[in-house]
Design a protein around this motif. Structure first.
Motif, PDB file in Angstrom:
ATOM      1  N   HIS A  13      17.765 -67.888  -6.059  1.00 51.71           N
ATOM      2  CA  HIS A  13      18.751 -68.321  -5.092  1.00 51.71           C
ATOM      3  C   HIS A  13      18.752 -66.981  -4.373  1.00 51.71           C
ATOM      4  N   HIS A  15      20.077 -64.997  -0.226  1.00 55.70           N
ATOM      5  CA  HIS A  15      20.155 -64.611   1.236  1.00 55.70           C
ATOM      6  C   HIS A  15      19.829 -63.329   1.914  1.00 55.70           C
ATOM      7  N   MET A  39      16.936 -68.664   1.230  1.00 56.65           N
ATOM      8  CA  MET A  39      17.220 -69.497   1.787  1.00 56.65           C
ATOM      9  C   MET A  39      17.303 -69.302   2.751  1.00 56.65           C
ATOM     10  N   HIS A 174      23.711 -72.711  -8.596  1.00 61.78           N
ATOM     11  CA  HIS A 174      25.302 -72.153  -8.408  1.00 61.78           C
ATOM     12  C   HIS A 174      25.981 -72.828  -9.233  1.00 61.78           C
ATOM     13  N   ASP A 247      22.621 -66.646  -5.797  1.00 58.27           N
ATOM     14  CA  ASP A 247      22.958 -66.956  -4.506  1.00 58.27           C
ATOM     15  C   ASP A 247      23.572 -65.122  -3.583  1.00 58.27           C
TER      16      ASP A 247
HETATM   17 ZN    ZN Z   1      23.621 -69.370  -1.212  1.00 55.01          ZN
END
Ligand code: ZN
Ligand code: NCD
Length: 347
Positions: A13, A15, A39, A174, A247
């Motif tokens: 995960h 970004h 993502m 998450h 994340d």
């Molecule tokens: Zn995220």
């Protein structure tokens, strides 16, 4: 000095954003990770296979040929996602998974799904073709307290999806609560969860420690200590349902430190050091490789990475860089504010 060697981790995960931020943050992830699920919540979002292809090329353009890092692309589900287009993009390997953002739940989620019943035909197709569904698991009802939104989502939406489509491969992203760990332990084998380093490292006090700390603000928001402890237990348990999805979510410092600061923590730089320290603190270093390099790959039917990384424990704590430069601005690098003695030395 203590040294451990583990299979090169995957980050399920991340970004990467685009443009200048992408150029600054991609090197931070590819240094330690073999693959990452990327993502799709860009502005505008990645809505189909062609968007994903273009975005993948932008990522690959900043990766040196000598680095074998593989980005795994995702599509952003909306109430208008077309089943035939999604299937074709998946069959042609333009996308690896689809992401469900409840509309308004988090950063750039306004094009997401308001009414889950509208996307049930798409989810049914995903179940039929074995395509993974990634879920931001929070309800968006403003009546529901921000600290309860994950639990409410699990009880209402997730449980509904799981019972309607028992074979759908799902990752609850998450997770932040004890209730989520319990739900996962009891759910069927095709439902797994990612856990972030910041939710393992900190509880919600970090946000309000002697003043407000916007760099510890993310969604789902940090929870009480009892929840953090449950996450640590899940991550170090060896249960294959739990694996790493950092994340890592970069925002410019100026966007975090503002009247309405963005949600998201950029943690790519010291992620593996922090995790090694957390697992070491629990006397669970032997489980680190399962959490970072094995469980997730198995959930997604991927081969394990061939390369390895070495982690070394020094006598003195490592010094954290404070920021990553992006042109004239900066991104704050996640620092859990406890001593971390582990350092990654690749190879
Ligand atoms: Zn995220
Ligand atoms: C993420 C972002 O900034 O894109 N923010 C966050 O707080 N985690 C979106 C998300 O994963 O919720």
């Amino acid at each position: 000095m203590k040294i451990i060697e583990i299979i090169k981790p995957d980050d399920f995960h991340v970004h990467f954003r685009d443009g200048n931020i992408l150029m600054a943050v991609v090197p931070e992830t590819i240094r330690h990770f073999g693959r990452a699920i990327v993502m799709p919540n860009l502005i505008p979002p990645i809505l189909n296979g062609f968007d994903a292809k273009r975005y993948k090329d932008e990522i690959l353009d900043v990766i040196p040929k000598s680095n074998k890092f593989k980005p795994l692309m995702t599509l952003y589900l909306t109430e208008n996602t077309r089943t035939d287009e999604l299937e074709e993009a998946y069959q042609q390997e333009m996308i690896f998974a689809a992401k469900l953002y409840p509309a308004g739940a988090t950063t750039n989620s306004e094009f997401g799904v308001g009414d889950i019943s509208k996307i049930m035909p798409v989810l049914e197709k995903m179940s039929d073709i074995g395509m993974p569904l990634l879920i931001h698991g929070e309800v968006i009802d403003k009546e529901i307290d921000v600290f309860d939104r994950e639990k409410k989502f699990i009880d209402t939406v997730l449980d509904f999806i799981c019972s309607e489509l028992p074979n759908l491969k799902i990752t609850l992203e998450h997770i932040t609560t004890k209730e989520a760990t319990t739900y996962l332990q009891d759910s069927s084998i095709n439902v797994s969860a990612t856990i972030t380093p910041h939710h393992l490292a900190l509880n919600r006090n970090a946000i309000f420690n002697g003043g407000i700390s916007p760099h510890y603000y993310c969604l789902p928001i940090l929870k009480r200590e009892v929840h953090r402890k449950a996450l640590v237990r899940a991550a170090t348990s060896g249960n294959p349902k739990f694996f790493l999805g950092t994340d890592t979510a970069p925002h410019l410092k100026s966007d975090k430190e503002s009247e309405c600061g963005c949600a998201g923590i950029f943690n790519a730089t010291y992620c593996m050091s922090i995790l090694a320290q957390l697992f070491d603190n629990e006397n669970s270093l032997s489980q680190l490789e399962n959490f970072t390099s094995i469980n997730g790959a198995k959930h997604y039917n991927l081969k394990l990475n061939k390369e390895k990384i070495k982690l070394t424990k020094s006598e003195t704590p490592i010094t954290f860089e404070k920021t990553l430069k992006v042109n004239k601005d900066h991104i704050n690098i996640f620092n859990p504010n406890f001593d971390v003695y582990w350092k990654v030395s690749t190879s």
